[in-house]
Design a protein around this motif. Structure first.
Motif, short mmCIF file in Angstrom:
data_model
loop_
_atom_site.label_atom_id
_atom_site.label_comp_id
_atom_site.label_asym_id
_atom_site.label_seq_id
_atom_site.Cartn_x
_atom_site.Cartn_y
_atom_site.Cartn_z
N LEU A 15 0.85 -1.19 0.00
CA LEU A 15 0.00 0.00 0.00
C LEU A 15 0.89 1.23 0.00
CD1 LEU A 15 -2.51 -1.17 2.76
CD2 LEU A 15 -2.72 -1.45 0.28
N GLU A 16 0.72 2.07 -0.99
CA GLU A 16 1.54 3.28 -1.09
C GLU A 16 1.11 4.33 -0.07
OE1 GLU A 16 4.23 3.57 -2.93
OE2 GLU A 16 3.91 1.55 -3.73
N ARG A 17 -0.20 4.39 0.19
CA ARG A 17 -0.74 5.33 1.18
C ARG A 17 -1.67 4.56 2.10
NH1 ARG A 17 -4.32 8.96 -0.71
NH2 ARG A 17 -5.17 7.36 -2.05
N LEU A 18 -1.78 5.01 3.34
CA LEU A 18 -2.65 4.32 4.29
C LEU A 18 -4.11 4.25 3.86
CD1 LEU A 18 -1.44 5.10 7.92
CD2 LEU A 18 -1.20 3.02 6.59
N PRO A 19 -4.70 5.27 3.24
CA PRO A 19 -6.11 5.15 2.83
C PRO A 19 -6.36 4.01 1.83
CG PRO A 19 -5.46 7.45 2.82
CD PRO A 19 -4.22 6.64 3.07
N ASP A 20 -5.31 3.53 1.15
CA ASP A 20 -5.47 2.42 0.22
C ASP A 20 -5.90 1.14 0.92
OD1 ASP A 20 -4.67 4.16 -1.74
OD2 ASP A 20 -2.62 3.38 -1.86
N ILE A 21 -5.76 1.08 2.25
CA ILE A 21 -6.16 -0.11 2.99
C ILE A 21 -7.67 -0.33 2.94
CG2 ILE A 21 -6.49 0.86 5.31
CD1 ILE A 21 -4.80 -1.64 6.24
N LEU A 22 -8.42 0.73 2.67
CA LEU A 22 -9.87 0.59 2.57
C LEU A 22 -10.26 -0.29 1.39
CD1 LEU A 22 -10.92 4.23 3.43
CD2 LEU A 22 -11.04 2.21 4.91
N GLY A 23 -9.41 -0.40 0.38
CA GLY A 23 -9.68 -1.25 -0.77
C GLY A 23 -9.21 -2.69 -0.59
N ALA A 24 -8.53 -2.97 0.53
CA ALA A 24 -8.04 -4.33 0.78
C ALA A 24 -9.17 -5.21 1.31
CB ALA A 24 -6.89 -4.29 1.79
N ALA A 25 -9.17 -6.45 0.88
CA ALA A 25 -10.20 -7.40 1.32
C ALA A 25 -9.90 -7.88 2.74
CB ALA A 25 -10.23 -8.58 0.37
N ARG A 26 -10.91 -8.41 3.38
CA ARG A 26 -10.73 -8.99 4.71
C ARG A 26 -9.76 -10.17 4.60
NH1 ARG A 26 -13.42 -12.79 8.26
NH2 ARG A 26 -13.43 -11.90 10.35
N ASP A 27 -8.84 -10.28 5.53
CA ASP A 27 -7.80 -11.31 5.58
C ASP A 27 -6.76 -11.20 4.46
OD1 ASP A 27 -8.62 -12.49 7.92
OD2 ASP A 27 -9.94 -13.91 6.90
N GLU A 28 -6.76 -10.09 3.73
CA GLU A 28 -5.74 -9.90 2.70
C GLU A 28 -4.43 -9.51 3.36
OE1 GLU A 28 -4.87 -7.33 -1.37
OE2 GLU A 28 -6.78 -7.10 -0.34
N LEU A 29 -3.34 -10.06 2.84
CA LEU A 29 -2.01 -9.75 3.33
C LEU A 29 -1.55 -8.44 2.72
CD1 LEU A 29 0.19 -10.98 5.15
CD2 LEU A 29 1.14 -12.05 3.12
N VAL A 30 -1.22 -7.46 3.57
CA VAL A 30 -0.83 -6.14 3.09
C VAL A 30 0.47 -5.71 3.77
CG1 VAL A 30 -3.18 -5.37 2.56
CG2 VAL A 30 -2.24 -4.97 4.83
N GLY A 93 -0.01 11.14 8.09
CA GLY A 93 -0.85 12.34 8.01
C GLY A 93 -2.04 12.18 8.96
N PRO A 94 -3.25 12.43 8.47
CA PRO A 94 -4.43 12.31 9.35
C PRO A 94 -4.95 10.87 9.45
CG PRO A 94 -5.12 13.12 7.21
CD PRO A 94 -3.61 13.01 7.17
N HIS A 95 -4.36 9.94 8.71
CA HIS A 95 -4.86 8.57 8.65
C HIS A 95 -4.13 7.67 9.64
CE1 HIS A 95 -6.92 9.95 5.10
NE2 HIS A 95 -5.75 10.35 4.60
N ARG A 96 -4.91 6.73 10.23
CA ARG A 96 -4.35 5.82 11.22
C ARG A 96 -4.83 4.40 10.95
NH1 ARG A 96 -4.32 10.56 13.40
NH2 ARG A 96 -3.10 11.10 15.22
N VAL A 97 -3.95 3.42 11.23
CA VAL A 97 -4.29 2.01 11.16
C VAL A 97 -3.89 1.39 12.49
CG1 VAL A 97 -3.74 -0.20 10.06
CG2 VAL A 97 -4.05 1.84 8.65
N LEU A 98 -4.80 0.63 13.10
CA LEU A 98 -4.51 -0.06 14.35
C LEU A 98 -3.77 -1.35 14.03
CD1 LEU A 98 -4.81 -0.45 17.42
CD2 LEU A 98 -7.01 -1.53 16.96
N VAL A 99 -2.60 -1.55 14.63
CA VAL A 99 -1.80 -2.75 14.42
C VAL A 99 -1.84 -3.58 15.69
CG1 VAL A 99 0.51 -3.64 13.90
CG2 VAL A 99 -0.29 -1.55 12.79
#
Length: 172
Positions: A15-30, A93-99
């Motif tokens: 993923l080049e940018r964090l918002p691209d994670i919204l297009g990832a499927a459930r259980d997809e390896l990113v 930036g303003p985007h966050r992903v919980l790890v």
């Protein structure tokens, strides 16, 4: 897991940018990059520095034998390694992903036990992932948590980390 998947595991989608994670499927390896924002902190048992992950190695004083002037790192006959980590946010930036991570071993208690058994000559090496550090994360995107439609989550997605590591501060 099939033999094919075992021999040639799937490559994570970068993923080049964090918002691209919204297009990832459930259980997809990113895989993605961002800065660490701690939800809670753990402390290095030796220096007391704050971190979200610690890779700890220790060797008792009698386990290092120099052989013909060899470095002690090469000639270690006994050492132990443990890790400890806590969940954290990756920010871009303003985007966050919980790890979400595996917690690992309580290093404070483990280090105290080693000091009691081996004394002050205990040799330790630690690698820390500090708050604010840039990290690369490889993990599986989990399904969205059930929430009210009137409430926004403070992060875009939840990822179960398989691996993560700090990046060199000079890298892009």
């Amino acid at each position: 897991m099939s033999l094919w998947q075992h021999l040639w595991p799937p490559r994570p989608r970068r993923l080049e940018r964090l918002p691209d994670i919204l297009g990832a499927a459930r259980d997809e390896l990113v895989t993605f990059i961002g800065a660490v924002e701690p939800l809670e902190a753990i402390h290095d048992p030796v220096s007391g520095e704050s971190a979200v992950a610690i890779d700890y190695r220790a060797a008792p004083p009698h386990s290092v034998v120099g052989v013909a002037g060899a470095l002690s790192v090469i000639s270690r006959t006994f050492h132990v390694a443990r890790q400890q980590a806590v969940d954290f946010l990756v920010v871009d930036g303003p985007h966050r992903v919980l790890v979400c991570v595996d917690r690992g071993t309580d290093l404070d208690a483990f280090h105290r036990d080693l000091l009691v058994r081996h004394g002050v000559g205990l040799r330790t090496e630690r690698a820390l992932v500090r708050p604010g550090a840039r990290v690369c994360v490889i993990g599986r995107r989990l399904g969205a948590r059930p929430t009210s439609p009137l409430r926004d989550e403070p992060y875009l997605a939840v990822v179960r980390a398989q691996r993560f590591w700090p990046l060199d501060p000079t890298s892009p």
